[in-house]
Structures are given as C-alpha cells and as structure tokens.
Write a protein that holds these residues in place. Sequence first.
Motif, PDB file in Angstrom:
ATOM      1  N   GLN A   1       0.843  -1.191   0.000  1.00 55.49           N
ATOM      2  CA  GLN A   1       0.000   0.000   0.000  1.00 55.49           C
ATOM      3  C   GLN A   1       0.880   1.243   0.000  1.00 55.49           C
ATOM      4  O   GLN A   1       1.847   1.313   0.739  1.00 55.49           O
ATOM      5  N   LYS A   2       0.488   2.206  -0.794  1.00 57.98           N
ATOM      6  CA  LYS A   2       1.167   3.493  -0.768  1.00 57.98           C
ATOM      7  C   LYS A   2       0.361   4.405   0.157  1.00 57.98           C
ATOM      8  O   LYS A   2      -0.864   4.453   0.070  1.00 57.98           O
ATOM      9  N   PHE A   3       1.047   5.087   1.048  1.00 57.82           N
ATOM     10  CA  PHE A   3       0.343   5.970   1.970  1.00 57.82           C
ATOM     11  C   PHE A   3       1.200   7.188   2.269  1.00 57.82           C
ATOM     12  O   PHE A   3       2.416   7.164   2.145  1.00 57.82           O
ATOM     13  N   GLU A   4       0.502   8.244   2.656  1.00 60.34           N
ATOM     14  CA  GLU A   4       1.171   9.461   3.112  1.00 60.34           C
ATOM     15  C   GLU A   4       0.375  10.023   4.276  1.00 60.34           C
ATOM     16  O   GLU A   4      -0.815  10.315   4.142  1.00 60.34           O
ATOM     17  N   ILE A   5       1.039  10.154   5.429  1.00 60.34           N
ATOM     18  CA  ILE A   5       0.389  10.739   6.598  1.00 60.34           C
ATOM     19  C   ILE A   5       0.418  12.251   6.418  1.00 60.34           C
ATOM     20  O   ILE A   5       1.474  12.862   6.450  1.00 60.34           O
ATOM     21  N   GLU A   6      -0.756  12.820   6.193  1.00 58.17           N
ATOM     22  CA  GLU A   6      -0.871  14.260   5.977  1.00 58.17           C
ATOM     23  C   GLU A   6      -0.743  15.020   7.307  1.00 58.17           C
ATOM     24  O   GLU A   6      -0.141  16.089   7.348  1.00 58.17           O
ATOM     25  N   GLU A   7      -1.341  14.431   8.357  1.00 60.83           N
ATOM     26  CA  GLU A   7      -1.316  15.102   9.661  1.00 60.83           C
ATOM     27  C   GLU A   7      -1.498  14.067  10.773  1.00 60.83           C
ATOM     28  O   GLU A   7      -2.361  13.202  10.675  1.00 60.83           O
ATOM     29  N   THR A   8      -0.697  14.181  11.814  1.00 65.95           N
ATOM     30  CA  THR A   8      -0.898  13.374  13.013  1.00 65.95           C
ATOM     31  C   THR A   8      -1.769  14.194  13.950  1.00 65.95           C
ATOM     32  O   THR A   8      -1.395  15.297  14.366  1.00 65.95           O
ATOM     33  N   ILE A   9      -2.942  13.658  14.272  1.00 68.83           N
ATOM     34  CA  ILE A   9      -3.913  14.395  15.068  1.00 68.83           C
ATOM     35  C   ILE A   9      -3.760  14.076  16.555  1.00 68.83           C
ATOM     36  O   ILE A   9      -3.768  14.977  17.393  1.00 68.83           O
ATOM     37  N   ALA A  10      -3.613  12.767  16.874  1.00 71.58           N
ATOM     38  CA  ALA A  10      -3.493  12.378  18.283  1.00 71.58           C
ATOM     39  C   ALA A  10      -2.806  11.027  18.411  1.00 71.58           C
ATOM     40  O   ALA A  10      -2.981  10.162  17.559  1.00 71.58           O
ATOM     41  N   VAL A  11      -2.038  10.888  19.486  1.00 74.15           N
ATOM     42  CA  VAL A  11      -1.482   9.590  19.856  1.00 74.15           C
ATOM     43  C   VAL A  11      -2.467   8.997  20.855  1.00 74.15           C
ATOM     44  O   VAL A  11      -2.719   9.575  21.911  1.00 74.15           O
ATOM     45  N   LEU A  12      -3.048   7.837  20.512  1.00 70.92           N
ATOM     46  CA  LEU A  12      -4.079   7.231  21.347  1.00 70.92           C
ATOM     47  C   LEU A  12      -3.499   6.299  22.398  1.00 70.92           C
ATOM     48  O   LEU A  12      -4.092   6.128  23.461  1.00 70.92           O
ATOM     49  N   SER A  13      -2.386   5.663  22.086  1.00 68.33           N
ATOM     50  CA  SER A  13      -1.704   4.820  23.071  1.00 68.33           C
ATOM     51  C   SER A  13      -0.234   4.726  22.700  1.00 68.33           C
ATOM     52  O   SER A  13       0.129   4.833  21.537  1.00 68.33           O
ATOM     53  N   GLU A  14       0.579   4.530  23.722  1.00 71.15           N
ATOM     54  CA  GLU A  14       2.023   4.414  23.487  1.00 71.15           C
ATOM     55  C   GLU A  14       2.341   3.042  22.918  1.00 71.15           C
ATOM     56  O   GLU A  14       1.467   2.220  22.721  1.00 71.15           O
ATOM     57  N   ARG A  15       3.596   2.804  22.693  1.00 75.04           N
ATOM     58  CA  ARG A  15       4.053   1.571  22.050  1.00 75.04           C
ATOM     59  C   ARG A  15       3.556   0.322  22.771  1.00 75.04           C
ATOM     60  O   ARG A  15       3.667   0.216  23.983  1.00 75.04           O
ATOM     61  N   ASP A  16       3.041  -0.617  22.000  1.00 74.85           N
ATOM     62  CA  ASP A  16       2.655  -1.905  22.564  1.00 74.85           C
ATOM     63  C   ASP A  16       3.864  -2.835  22.581  1.00 74.85           C
ATOM     64  O   ASP A  16       4.983  -2.421  22.266  1.00 74.85           O
ATOM     65  N   SER A  17       3.653  -4.093  22.928  1.00 77.82           N
ATOM     66  CA  SER A  17       4.774  -5.029  23.047  1.00 77.82           C
ATOM     67  C   SER A  17       5.473  -5.275  21.713  1.00 77.82           C
ATOM     68  O   SER A  17       6.643  -5.640  21.683  1.00 77.82           O
TER      69      SER A  17
END
Length: 112
Positions: free
Chosen positions: A40-56
């Motif tokens: 898949q080709k993707f481009e993150i235009e904007e990061t709005i919110a971090v919902l949770s920190e890194r999982d395992s």
Amino acid sequence: MWSQPDWDDGNYMEWADQERLVRQDLEEINKDLRRESMTQKFEIEETIAVLSERDSAGFRKELNYVSWNDRRPKYDIRGWSEDHKIPTKGITLTADELLKVAQAGLKKLGGK
C-alpha cells in the motif's frame, strides 16, 4: 533448423512433468502479484493524536489524516511503527463517520 525429436535419447519430459512445471511457474507469478497488490502506498498528511504508546510489538496507536494509494485523505486509526513505515490493521473514516464515532463515545461516557 527444427528437427524431429529423438524420443529415445531421454531428453524430453512427460506431459505431466511439463504441466507441473508450468503450474509452479504460475504459482510463483501469482505470489509476486499478490505481494505487489498488498503493498500500500500511503502518506500521513497530519498526526492528530497519539491514542496509546508503544505496545509489546513496538506499534503506537494514532489518529492520523492519511492518504492511501493517492486517494483523498481520510481519518485513520491504527498502529504505526516508530518510523511510520509499517502500519497495522486499522480503520479509515470519513469526517462524518469520525463525527458519529466521537458523538457516540461522548454519549456513552455521559458527555465527558
């Protein structure tokens, strides 16, 4: 110049062997095509919110505004690797869908 094959020299394949090799080639081609289509080709235009920190596994769940495969960006909730190169499974939402989710969440939590 073409010559009649010498069937007694042992340098020929049975039809079943030829068919098996052709099927193997086709399976390899199909695997390559599936691998390409999964990319898949993707481009993150904007990061709005971090919902949770890194999982395992090292992924961080985020709400982003993302364009997938050169399409119009949508709101996107999923886990991302630290460098944002590997996405996990997630969900994309239109603005109307995101609004409905937010309203349903607020209603469920008593307007908090």
